[in-house]
Scaffold this motif. Structure first.
Motif, PDB file in Angstrom:
ATOM      1  N   HIS A 182      23.008  36.530  35.581  1.00  0.00           N
ATOM      2  CA  HIS A 182      23.684  37.777  35.181  1.00  0.00           C
ATOM      3  C   HIS A 182      25.124  37.674  35.678  1.00  0.00           C
ATOM      4  O   HIS A 182      25.363  37.572  36.878  1.00  0.00           O
ATOM      5  N   ASN A 183      26.077  37.696  34.754  1.00  0.00           N
ATOM      6  CA  ASN A 183      27.491  37.487  35.078  1.00  0.00           C
ATOM      7  C   ASN A 183      28.299  38.758  34.837  1.00  0.00           C
ATOM      8  O   ASN A 183      27.927  39.615  34.026  1.00  0.00           O
ATOM      9  N   LEU A 184      29.449  38.839  35.523  1.00  0.00           N
ATOM     10  CA  LEU A 184      30.306  40.017  35.405  1.00  0.00           C
ATOM     11  C   LEU A 184      31.768  39.583  35.359  1.00  0.00           C
ATOM     12  O   LEU A 184      32.217  38.803  36.212  1.00  0.00           O
ATOM     13  N   VAL A 185      32.503  40.077  34.350  1.00  0.00           N
ATOM     14  CA  VAL A 185      33.931  39.797  34.195  1.00  0.00           C
ATOM     15  C   VAL A 185      34.666  41.132  34.127  1.00  0.00           C
ATOM     16  O   VAL A 185      34.321  42.002  33.321  1.00  0.00           O
ATOM     17  N   TYR A 186      35.695  41.296  34.983  1.00  0.00           N
ATOM     18  CA  TYR A 186      36.483  42.528  35.006  1.00  0.00           C
ATOM     19  C   TYR A 186      37.957  42.182  34.942  1.00  0.00           C
ATOM     20  O   TYR A 186      38.508  41.563  35.859  1.00  0.00           O
ATOM     21  N   VAL A 187      38.608  42.571  33.840  1.00  0.00           N
ATOM     22  CA  VAL A 187      40.045  42.381  33.665  1.00  0.00           C
ATOM     23  C   VAL A 187      40.685  43.759  33.824  1.00  0.00           C
ATOM     24  O   VAL A 187      40.519  44.631  32.966  1.00  0.00           O
ATOM     25  N   ALA A 188      41.392  43.957  34.917  1.00  0.00           N
ATOM     26  CA  ALA A 188      41.880  45.279  35.288  1.00  0.00           C
ATOM     27  C   ALA A 188      43.102  45.694  34.465  1.00  0.00           C
ATOM     28  O   ALA A 188      43.614  44.945  33.624  1.00  0.00           O
ATOM     29  N   ASP A 189      43.596  46.885  34.727  1.00  0.00           N
ATOM     30  CA  ASP A 189      44.680  47.500  33.945  1.00  0.00           C
ATOM     31  C   ASP A 189      45.877  46.565  33.798  1.00  0.00           C
ATOM     32  O   ASP A 189      46.373  46.004  34.783  1.00  0.00           O
ATOM     33  N   ASN A 190      46.328  46.418  32.562  1.00  0.00           N
ATOM     34  CA  ASN A 190      47.565  45.699  32.246  1.00  0.00           C
ATOM     35  C   ASN A 190      47.533  44.229  32.671  1.00  0.00           C
ATOM     36  O   ASN A 190      48.578  43.600  32.820  1.00  0.00           O
ATOM     37  N   ALA A 191      46.344  43.678  32.854  1.00  0.00           N
ATOM     38  CA  ALA A 191      46.220  42.261  33.205  1.00  0.00           C
ATOM     39  C   ALA A 191      45.992  41.433  31.946  1.00  0.00           C
ATOM     40  O   ALA A 191      45.576  41.955  30.900  1.00  0.00           O
ATOM     41  N   GLN A 192      46.262  40.125  32.039  1.00  0.00           N
ATOM     42  CA  GLN A 192      46.047  39.213  30.923  1.00  0.00           C
ATOM     43  C   GLN A 192      45.401  37.936  31.445  1.00  0.00           C
ATOM     44  O   GLN A 192      45.795  37.414  32.490  1.00  0.00           O
ATOM     45  N   ALA A 193      44.409  37.426  30.687  1.00  0.00           N
ATOM     46  CA  ALA A 193      43.720  36.217  31.121  1.00  0.00           C
ATOM     47  C   ALA A 193      43.117  35.494  29.922  1.00  0.00           C
ATOM     48  O   ALA A 193      42.826  36.101  28.885  1.00  0.00           O
TER      49      ALA A 193
END
Length: 441
Positions: A182-193
């Motif tokens: 079980h994986n989790l990815v969080y790209v927060a406010d105004n971030a780029q990836a």
């Protein structure tokens, strides 16, 4: 079939919890009770109409409940050799982190889900299971009952990640093994990836690979996620991907199957904020008796959102493919644009393709369209190329490469795009797609 897994959990409940991420343990018992009721899905379920993986769950797979590290040396770990890609490489063996770059870029966190529960409890609590619980089905309950770990990717607020982040998942087993993560990815406010997930397996490994991944894209953030499967005919893969996009966010999701055994992908994207944009697509190259099914669901829950969906399959010999896609435009949403396209080539009379595009509109003031086609190579174009001195096999390869070019061209990482184009060409010529310096391909 379900009873054997219910018994495994009942007999090993304490052992499973002792070696698991705390956040998984919180939902584990409830998931087990739900799975007792639902059992495995059947072909009557909308998302599993043609699912090729379910018949293999009756196998008595081994489970690494004690989370013992596989005997893979550091020298055998994959090191990406794509010229100029300059990616940050993270290696996993089955569901365990094995190698993380010593110098992660500022504002980027990559660790196991178990470690994340200790180091970033607030972020995990806010994101974990928020999507999976919303769209939970029988396979979600199954994963949450048995998963013990996975990866955690956190791109902090305002971080602009220039280097692609690459997670290489190596499947390695000496017996018939099931891996559950079980994986989790969080790209927060105004971030780029840009995130690249590569699946490989050691030659001869017989693995049932079950993964559930939740992706949270915060307001005005942008994420490019590339999923590349290059395994073997002994790999059976079932994956669920749940995505939520907030206001003004952008996401490019490209799912590429170059080589595999049996694969089912289940992808659900919720456009939950106004002005969210999504491109979702993929490419499948199957021959022999390989099978791949993609089920996708895009929910327009907010106004002024755009989505474009494009999936292309090339099936040879006795391969079988399936695409079932739903776009749902919710009531009260405004100025939605949504387009879905599925194009397929069957190169032989024994190849099979199942296509079920769906568009459900519950709002006015929208621009929407969908369609699917399945056919063979254009004989007129083939004749035209041969008449100008191009050999038949070369002409066939060029036509097939042109057919999937618009999917490959969506890859914005130029070195990766060039390498994928080369690997696709090799695959269409009937050659292997082994990556350089990868002992597990």
């Amino acid at each position: 079939m379900k009873q054997q897994y219910i018994d495994v959990y009942a007999d090993n409940r304490d052992l499973i919890k002792a070696n698991s991420a705390p956040c998984l343990n919180i939902i584990r018992d409830a998931a087990a009770e739900a799975f007792k009721i639902t059992g495995f899905p059947t072909h009557k379920d909308e998302a599993y109409l043609y699912c090729p993986t379910l018949q293999y769950l009756a196998t008595d797979y081994g489970l690494n409940l004690k989370q013992i590290e596989p005997k893979v040396s550091e020298k055998e770990l994959f090191h990406c050799s794509v010229p100029g890609i300059n990616s940050v490489v993270v290696a996993m063996v089955n569901d365990q982190m094995r190698a993380i770059s010593e110098t992660l870029p500022d504002g980027v966190v990559v660790c196991s889900l178990k470690d994340a529960c200790e180091r970033y409890p607030e972020e995990v609590e806010n994101c974990f299971n928020s999507l999976a619980s919303k769209h939970a089905d029988a396979m979600t309950h199954f994963n949450n009952m048995l998963a013990q770990n996975g990866f955690f990717v956190y791109v902090k607020k305002n971080t602009q990640l220039e280097q692609p982040l690459q997670i290489v998942r190596m499947l390695d087993a000496t017996i018939e093994m099931m891996t559950v993560a079980h994986n989790l990815v969080y790209v927060a406010d105004n971030a780029q990836a840009k995130l690249l997930l590569c699946d490989h397996n050691r030659k001869g490994s017989k693995v049932f690979h079950d993964t559930l991944t939740e992706v949270v894209v915060a307001p005005h953030a942008r994420l490019e996620l590339y999923e590349l499967e290059s395994t073997s005919e002994t790999t059976i893969s079932h994956s669920q991907l749940f995505v939520t996009q907030a206001e003004g966010s952008e996401m490019l999701l490209n799912q590429l199957t170059l080589s595999n055994g049996i694969t089912h992908r289940h992808t659900v994207v919720d456009l939950d904020g106004d002005h969210a944009n999504l491109w979702l697509g993929g490419m499948v190259l199957n021959d022999r008796q390989q099978k791949t099914e993609n089920y996708t669901e895009i929910n327009h829950n907010a106004s002024y959102c755009n989505c474009k969906e494009l999936f292309k399959y090339i099936l040879d010999e006795e391969a079988e493919g399936a695409f079932s896609g739903r776009i749902i435009v919710g009531d009260g949403t405004k100025q939605t644009e949504a387009y879905q396209t599925n194009r397929n080539l069957c190169l032989t009379n024994t190849a099979k393709m199942h296509a079920k595009p769906q568009l459900e509109i519950y709002a006015d003031d929208v621009k929407c369209g969908h369609g699917a086609t399945t056919g063979q190579l254009d004989e007129t174009a083939l004749f035209y190329m041969q008449a100008r001195g191009i050999g038949k096999e070369e002409a066939r390869m060029l036509l097939m490469l042109a057919f999937v070019a618009d999917v490959i061209d969506k890859i914005t990482v130029e070195p990766l795009r060039d390498r994928l184009r080369m690997m696709t060409e090799k695959r269409l010529r009937g050659e292997g797609v082994k990556c350089n310096n990868c002992s597990l391909c």
